[in-house]
Design an enzyme around this catalytic site. Structure first.
Site, short mmCIF file in Angstrom:
data_model
loop_
_atom_site.label_atom_id
_atom_site.label_comp_id
_atom_site.label_asym_id
_atom_site.label_seq_id
_atom_site.Cartn_x
_atom_site.Cartn_y
_atom_site.Cartn_z
CG ASP A 132 13.58 0.31 -13.78
OD1 ASP A 132 12.76 -0.32 -13.10
OD2 ASP A 132 13.25 1.12 -14.67
CG PHE A 164 -2.16 0.85 1.02
CD1 PHE A 164 -3.05 0.64 -0.03
CD2 PHE A 164 -2.41 1.91 1.90
CE1 PHE A 164 -4.16 1.45 -0.20
CE2 PHE A 164 -3.52 2.73 1.73
CZ PHE A 164 -4.40 2.49 0.68
CE LYS A 219 10.50 -0.13 -16.01
NZ LYS A 219 10.85 1.27 -15.75
N GLY A 272 4.83 7.06 -11.96
CA GLY A 272 3.84 7.94 -11.32
C GLY A 272 2.75 7.09 -10.68
CD GLU A 304 12.34 1.15 -9.36
OE1 GLU A 304 12.07 0.19 -8.63
OE2 GLU A 304 11.51 1.66 -10.13
N1 HSE Z 1 11.99 4.02 -11.38
C1 HSE Z 1 11.23 3.72 -12.53
C2 HSE Z 1 11.45 4.83 -13.57
C3 HSE Z 1 9.77 3.60 -12.15
O1 HSE Z 1 12.08 5.85 -13.23
O2 HSE Z 1 11.03 4.68 -14.71
C4 HSE Z 1 8.91 2.88 -13.15
O3 HSE Z 1 9.32 1.57 -13.37
#
Ligand code: HSE
Length: 347
Positions: free
Chosen positions: A223, A11, A227, A325, A212
């Site tokens: 990150d 949450f 993806k 966001g 992050e």
């Molecule tokens: N930390 C990531 C970014 C958040 O800046 O894109 C979304 O995955």
């Protein structure tokens, strides 16, 4: 008219954003989407947990302070995070999993997804860890249990990418993609172009909530690597593991590099890409690249993300939009629930 009971696991910003949308829009969704959502449980490692099969007040949940054990303040709430109980016994049809991303083993989120799927509950998640690291296993588990496992928000938050490509590009033959898939690093590069130092730009990205928990994951490409694995496996059937993707970030770029690029009509961007090779294998990487200003991704500034799919029939198809966001990512969870509802309605 349908009502789905939903339990929120984690949450922080994202599920709090979903609770806010539920508080504000449930009535409109009944008319517009044909369903409404009832929150029957919430659990969070920091805040504790709360469950009520008759439904919790979404607005009251949103107003809860982000203080340790805060759920104990609400009637029926506790400071302990009874994750397994909330997932298995709250009576939820759908589990919205939005805990932190663990890029090493995807835990504890992967376990939360397993508990939910094994209990016959649909899972919607924005968490990159379980999908990049355990996607094949979790999809098979969902299939065996006759439930959905949806994760649109794991790449580019609410901007449609995975479902858009899956549903609208079959037959166009995607051969690869290049993307700006991290808002923080793109924001940092943009602010550095405007004269800010690397450290100050990272700090601003943290303050704006893009980064992050450990921003190293953003600026060193880790990150984006998750993806890239998710997109390559999903859209190119690549079966890549995280260790298959070469990865470097933007921390080695200086203000002078960015200025030299500007003078040459180019910009530095952190690019995650994957490309099918002649032998059918898929080669993927994450690295800073100097793009000429005519490149479809060169004009993407700030925290905006974009991905350009290379296709046989259409050439490059580029989608851009927010990549982070709280409300933007909460929308991704809603889009997953819409997909579940649509599939349910078609049965
Ligand atoms: N930390 C990531 C970014 C958040 O800046 O894109 C979304 O995955």
């Amino acid at each position: 008219m349908s009502e789905y009971k939903i339990a929120l696991v984690g949450f922080g910003g994202v599920n709090r954003g979903l609770a806010q949308l539920i508080a504000e829009r449930n009535a409109a969704w009944q008319a517009e989407l044909g369903f409404s959502l009832k929150i029957v449980g919430v659990t969070d490692l920091f805040l504790g947990s709360i469950m009520n099969r008759d439904g919790l007040d979404a607005a009251q949940l949103v107003a809860l302070p982000a203080a340790k054990g805060a759920f104990a303040e609400l009637p029926g709430g506790t400071a302990e995070a009874f994750n397994e109980t909330i997932i298995k016994q709250s009576g939820a049809d759908i589990i919205a999993e939005a805990t932190f991303t663990n890029p090493v083993d995807g835990e504890p989120a992967a376990t939360f997804c397993r508990w939910a799927l094994e209990s016959g509950k649909h899972v919607v998640t924005t968490n990159k860890g379980p999908i990049a690291l355990h996607g094949t296993e979790l999809k098979a588990l969902a299939e065996r249990n006759g439930v959905a496992f949806e994760y649109e928000g794991s790449v580019m938050s609410g901007t449609p990418v995975i479902r858009m490509a899956r549903q609208t590009l079959p037959g166009a033959v995607i051969t690869g993609f290049e993307g700006i898939l991290n808002g923080t690093s793109n924001y940092v590069l943009t602010r550095m172009e405007e004269g800010l130092s690397f450290a100050d730009a990272v700090r601003q990205a943290q303050e704006l909530g893009y980064a992050e928990a450990d921003p190293t994951a953003d600026v060193e490409g880790f990150d984006v690597r998750l993806k890239v694995v998710i997109l390559a496996n999903e859209l190119l059937d690549a079966r890549l593991q995280v260790s298959d993707v070469r990865c470097s970030g933007i921390s080695g770029l200086s203000a002078a590099d960015l200025e030299q690029a500007r003078q040459a009509g180019a910009r530095w961007k952190l690019i995650g890409s994957a490309q099918r090779q002649a032998d059918g294998s898929v080669c993927a990487s994450v690295e800073a690249r100097r793009l000429d200003n005519g490149h479809p991704l060169a004009g993407i500034s700030g925290a905006t993300n974009a991905v350009s799919f290379n296709t046989e029939l259409l050439g490059a198809v580029t989608v851009s939009g927010p990549g982070a966001g709280r409300i933007e990512t909460a929308f991704a969870l809603l889009s997953d629930i819409v997909a579940i509802h649509t599939a349910h309605a078609q049965r």
